[in-house]
Write a protein that holds these residues in place. Structure first.
Motif, short mmCIF file in Angstrom:
data_model
loop_
_atom_site.label_atom_id
_atom_site.label_comp_id
_atom_site.label_asym_id
_atom_site.label_seq_id
_atom_site.Cartn_x
_atom_site.Cartn_y
_atom_site.Cartn_z
N ASP A 6 0.86 -1.16 -0.02
CA ASP A 6 0.23 0.08 -0.01
C ASP A 6 0.96 1.05 0.09
OD1 ASP A 6 -2.81 -1.00 -0.08
OD2 ASP A 6 -2.23 -1.69 1.89
N MET A 7 2.01 1.22 0.80
CA MET A 7 3.04 2.34 0.59
C MET A 7 3.53 2.44 -0.58
SD MET A 7 2.63 4.05 3.62
CE MET A 7 3.81 5.06 3.96
N LEU A 8 3.94 1.47 -1.31
CA LEU A 8 4.34 1.43 -2.45
C LEU A 8 3.28 1.97 -3.55
CD1 LEU A 8 6.65 0.71 -4.52
CD2 LEU A 8 5.72 -1.35 -4.68
N ALA A 58 -1.38 -4.61 -4.40
CA ALA A 58 -1.45 -4.19 -2.89
C ALA A 58 -2.97 -4.63 -2.53
CB ALA A 58 -1.02 -2.79 -2.88
N LEU A 59 -3.81 -4.24 -3.35
CA LEU A 59 -5.21 -4.50 -2.88
C LEU A 59 -5.56 -5.87 -2.88
CD1 LEU A 59 -6.85 -1.51 -5.04
CD2 LEU A 59 -6.38 -1.78 -2.55
N ARG A 60 -5.05 -6.80 -3.41
CA ARG A 60 -5.20 -7.98 -3.81
C ARG A 60 -4.53 -9.00 -2.29
NH1 ARG A 60 -2.03 -12.76 -5.51
NH2 ARG A 60 -3.34 -14.52 -6.03
N HIS A 61 -3.42 -8.31 -2.00
CA HIS A 61 -2.81 -8.87 -0.85
C HIS A 61 -3.51 -8.51 0.65
CE1 HIS A 61 0.21 -9.84 2.22
NE2 HIS A 61 0.19 -8.67 2.72
N GLY A 62 -4.02 -7.29 0.55
CA GLY A 62 -4.92 -6.68 1.74
C GLY A 62 -6.26 -7.43 1.85
N TYR A 63 -6.82 -7.70 0.80
CA TYR A 63 -8.28 -8.41 0.50
C TYR A 63 -8.04 -9.83 1.06
CZ TYR A 63 -12.48 -10.16 -1.31
OH TYR A 63 -13.86 -10.88 -1.21
N LYS A 64 -7.24 -10.40 0.49
CA LYS A 64 -6.92 -12.10 0.67
C LYS A 64 -6.60 -12.09 2.04
CE LYS A 64 -6.38 -14.95 -2.65
NZ LYS A 64 -5.87 -15.72 -3.48
N ALA A 73 -10.82 -1.98 -3.42
CA ALA A 73 -10.69 -2.30 -4.92
C ALA A 73 -11.80 -1.39 -5.78
CB ALA A 73 -11.17 -3.90 -5.10
N MET A 74 -12.89 -1.31 -5.16
CA MET A 74 -13.90 -0.42 -6.13
C MET A 74 -13.36 0.93 -6.49
SD MET A 74 -17.72 -1.72 -4.57
CE MET A 74 -18.13 -0.27 -4.39
N LEU A 75 -12.87 1.51 -5.17
CA LEU A 75 -12.16 3.05 -5.32
C LEU A 75 -11.08 3.08 -6.27
CD1 LEU A 75 -12.08 4.24 -1.57
CD2 LEU A 75 -13.60 5.08 -3.46
N PHE A 76 -10.18 1.85 -6.31
CA PHE A 76 -8.96 1.73 -7.02
C PHE A 76 -9.58 1.63 -8.55
CE2 PHE A 76 -5.98 -0.71 -9.41
CZ PHE A 76 -4.97 0.16 -9.31
N GLY A 77 -10.57 0.68 -8.86
CA GLY A 77 -11.26 0.52 -10.23
C GLY A 77 -11.54 1.72 -10.89
N ALA A 107 -7.89 4.69 -2.16
CA ALA A 107 -8.04 3.19 -2.13
C ALA A 107 -6.93 2.54 -1.42
CB ALA A 107 -8.00 2.72 -3.48
N HIS A 108 -5.72 3.12 -1.69
CA HIS A 108 -4.70 2.35 -0.91
C HIS A 108 -4.59 2.83 0.55
CE1 HIS A 108 -2.47 0.73 -4.24
NE2 HIS A 108 -2.49 1.72 -4.96
N TYR A 109 -4.84 4.05 0.90
CA TYR A 109 -4.91 4.33 2.32
C TYR A 109 -6.09 3.52 2.93
CZ TYR A 109 -6.23 7.09 6.39
OH TYR A 109 -6.21 7.83 7.49
N LEU A 110 -7.18 3.50 2.56
CA LEU A 110 -8.31 2.53 3.00
C LEU A 110 -7.94 1.32 3.30
CD1 LEU A 110 -11.02 3.12 4.01
CD2 LEU A 110 -12.16 2.36 1.99
N ASN A 111 -7.35 0.47 2.14
CA ASN A 111 -6.56 -0.78 2.27
C ASN A 111 -5.50 -0.75 3.43
OD1 ASN A 111 -6.62 -3.54 1.25
ND2 ASN A 111 -4.62 -2.94 0.58
N LEU A 112 -4.78 -0.03 3.45
CA LEU A 112 -3.90 0.22 4.55
C LEU A 112 -4.40 0.33 5.89
CD1 LEU A 112 -0.65 0.19 5.29
CD2 LEU A 112 -0.82 2.72 5.19
N ARG A 113 -5.61 1.07 5.98
CA ARG A 113 -6.24 1.07 7.33
C ARG A 113 -6.97 -0.19 7.85
NH1 ARG A 113 -8.82 5.94 9.51
NH2 ARG A 113 -9.45 4.15 10.89
#
Length: 120
Positions: A6-8, A58-64, A73-77, A107-113
Protein backbone atom coordinates in the motif's frame (compact mmCIF):
# COMPACT_ATOMS: atom_id res chain seq x y z
CA UNK A 1 12.37 -7.42 4.76
CA UNK A 2 8.68 -7.07 3.90
CA UNK A 3 7.26 -4.85 1.21
CA UNK A 4 4.35 -2.64 2.22
CA UNK A 5 2.42 -2.75 -1.03
CA UNK A 6 0.00 0.00 0.00
CA UNK A 7 2.83 2.40 0.77
CA UNK A 8 4.39 1.46 -2.57
CA UNK A 9 1.04 2.02 -4.28
CA UNK A 10 0.55 5.41 -2.65
CA UNK A 11 4.10 6.36 -3.57
CA UNK A 12 3.53 5.30 -7.18
CA UNK A 13 0.29 7.32 -7.29
CA UNK A 14 2.03 10.39 -5.91
CA UNK A 15 4.90 9.90 -8.35
CA UNK A 16 2.33 9.73 -11.14
CA UNK A 17 0.75 12.97 -9.92
CA UNK A 18 4.15 14.66 -9.84
CA UNK A 19 4.90 13.28 -13.30
CA UNK A 20 1.65 14.65 -14.69
CA UNK A 21 1.95 18.04 -12.98
CA UNK A 22 5.67 18.83 -13.09
CA UNK A 23 7.07 16.90 -16.02
CA UNK A 24 5.41 19.04 -18.72
CA UNK A 25 6.81 22.17 -17.09
CA UNK A 26 10.26 20.74 -16.48
CA UNK A 27 10.83 18.89 -19.72
CA UNK A 28 9.39 21.23 -22.33
CA UNK A 29 12.86 21.69 -23.81
CA UNK A 30 13.31 18.00 -24.66
CA UNK A 31 11.96 18.29 -28.22
CA UNK A 32 14.76 20.77 -28.90
CA UNK A 33 17.16 17.88 -28.27
CA UNK A 34 15.10 15.41 -30.29
CA UNK A 35 13.50 13.69 -27.29
CA UNK A 36 9.72 13.41 -27.30
CA UNK A 37 8.63 11.81 -24.02
CA UNK A 38 5.83 14.13 -22.90
CA UNK A 39 3.19 12.96 -25.33
CA UNK A 40 4.58 9.52 -25.93
CA UNK A 41 1.69 7.01 -25.76
CA UNK A 42 4.09 4.17 -24.90
CA UNK A 43 5.48 6.04 -21.91
CA UNK A 44 2.02 7.06 -20.67
CA UNK A 45 0.71 3.52 -21.18
CA UNK A 46 3.67 2.13 -19.28
CA UNK A 47 3.06 4.45 -16.34
CA UNK A 48 -0.63 3.49 -16.26
CA UNK A 49 0.25 -0.22 -16.48
CA UNK A 50 2.74 0.18 -13.62
CA UNK A 51 0.07 1.87 -11.50
CA UNK A 52 -2.34 -0.96 -12.32
CA UNK A 53 0.09 -3.76 -11.44
CA UNK A 54 1.29 -2.19 -8.18
CA UNK A 55 -2.23 -1.19 -7.15
CA UNK A 56 -3.81 -4.53 -7.93
CA UNK A 57 -1.03 -6.38 -6.09
CA UNK A 58 -1.43 -4.26 -2.97
CA UNK A 59 -5.20 -4.51 -2.92
CA UNK A 60 -5.18 -8.23 -3.63
CA UNK A 61 -2.83 -8.88 -0.74
CA UNK A 62 -4.89 -6.79 1.68
CA UNK A 63 -8.14 -8.34 0.56
CA UNK A 64 -7.03 -11.97 0.67
CA UNK A 65 -4.95 -11.88 3.84
CA UNK A 66 -6.56 -9.25 6.02
CA UNK A 67 -9.94 -7.71 5.49
CA UNK A 68 -12.14 -9.16 2.68
CA UNK A 69 -13.67 -5.72 2.00
CA UNK A 70 -14.29 -4.64 -1.57
CA UNK A 71 -14.39 -0.87 -1.05
CA UNK A 72 -10.66 -0.30 -1.74
CA UNK A 73 -10.87 -2.32 -4.96
CA UNK A 74 -13.94 -0.37 -6.09
CA UNK A 75 -12.21 2.96 -5.42
CA UNK A 76 -9.08 1.79 -7.20
CA UNK A 77 -11.12 0.54 -10.17
CA UNK A 78 -12.85 3.91 -10.51
CA UNK A 79 -9.52 5.74 -10.25
CA UNK A 80 -7.84 3.44 -12.73
CA UNK A 81 -10.75 3.92 -15.15
CA UNK A 82 -10.20 7.69 -14.88
CA UNK A 83 -6.51 7.17 -15.68
CA UNK A 84 -7.36 5.22 -18.81
CA UNK A 85 -10.10 7.64 -19.86
CA UNK A 86 -7.76 10.64 -19.57
CA UNK A 87 -5.65 9.05 -22.30
CA UNK A 88 -8.69 8.61 -24.53
CA UNK A 89 -10.36 11.97 -23.91
CA UNK A 90 -7.44 14.42 -23.94
CA UNK A 91 -9.75 17.42 -23.60
CA UNK A 92 -10.67 16.25 -20.10
CA UNK A 93 -7.12 15.33 -19.04
CA UNK A 94 -7.05 17.38 -15.82
CA UNK A 95 -10.72 16.77 -15.02
CA UNK A 96 -10.05 13.02 -15.07
CA UNK A 97 -6.54 13.10 -13.58
CA UNK A 98 -7.52 14.76 -10.30
CA UNK A 99 -10.24 12.22 -9.39
CA UNK A 100 -7.97 9.40 -10.55
CA UNK A 101 -5.27 10.44 -8.09
CA UNK A 102 -7.71 11.02 -5.24
CA UNK A 103 -9.47 7.68 -5.79
CA UNK A 104 -6.28 5.63 -6.15
CA UNK A 105 -4.53 7.17 -3.15
CA UNK A 106 -7.79 6.85 -1.18
CA UNK A 107 -8.04 3.17 -2.11
CA UNK A 108 -4.51 2.48 -0.89
CA UNK A 109 -5.08 4.48 2.28
CA UNK A 110 -8.30 2.60 3.05
CA UNK A 111 -6.65 -0.73 2.28
CA UNK A 112 -3.79 0.19 4.62
CA UNK A 113 -6.25 1.15 7.37
CA UNK A 114 -8.14 -2.12 6.92
CA UNK A 115 -4.95 -4.16 7.14
CA UNK A 116 -3.71 -2.53 10.33
CA UNK A 117 -4.50 -4.35 13.58
CA UNK A 118 -6.22 -1.24 14.99
CA UNK A 119 -8.87 -1.29 12.22
CA UNK A 120 -10.14 -4.76 13.12
Amino acid sequence: MRINWDMLGMSASIACAIHCAVLPLFLTALPLFGWEILHNPWFEGGMIALAGVVGASALRHGYKRHHRRSTPAMLFGAGFACLVLKEVFHTFHVALLIPAIVLIVGAHYLNLRYTSPKAA
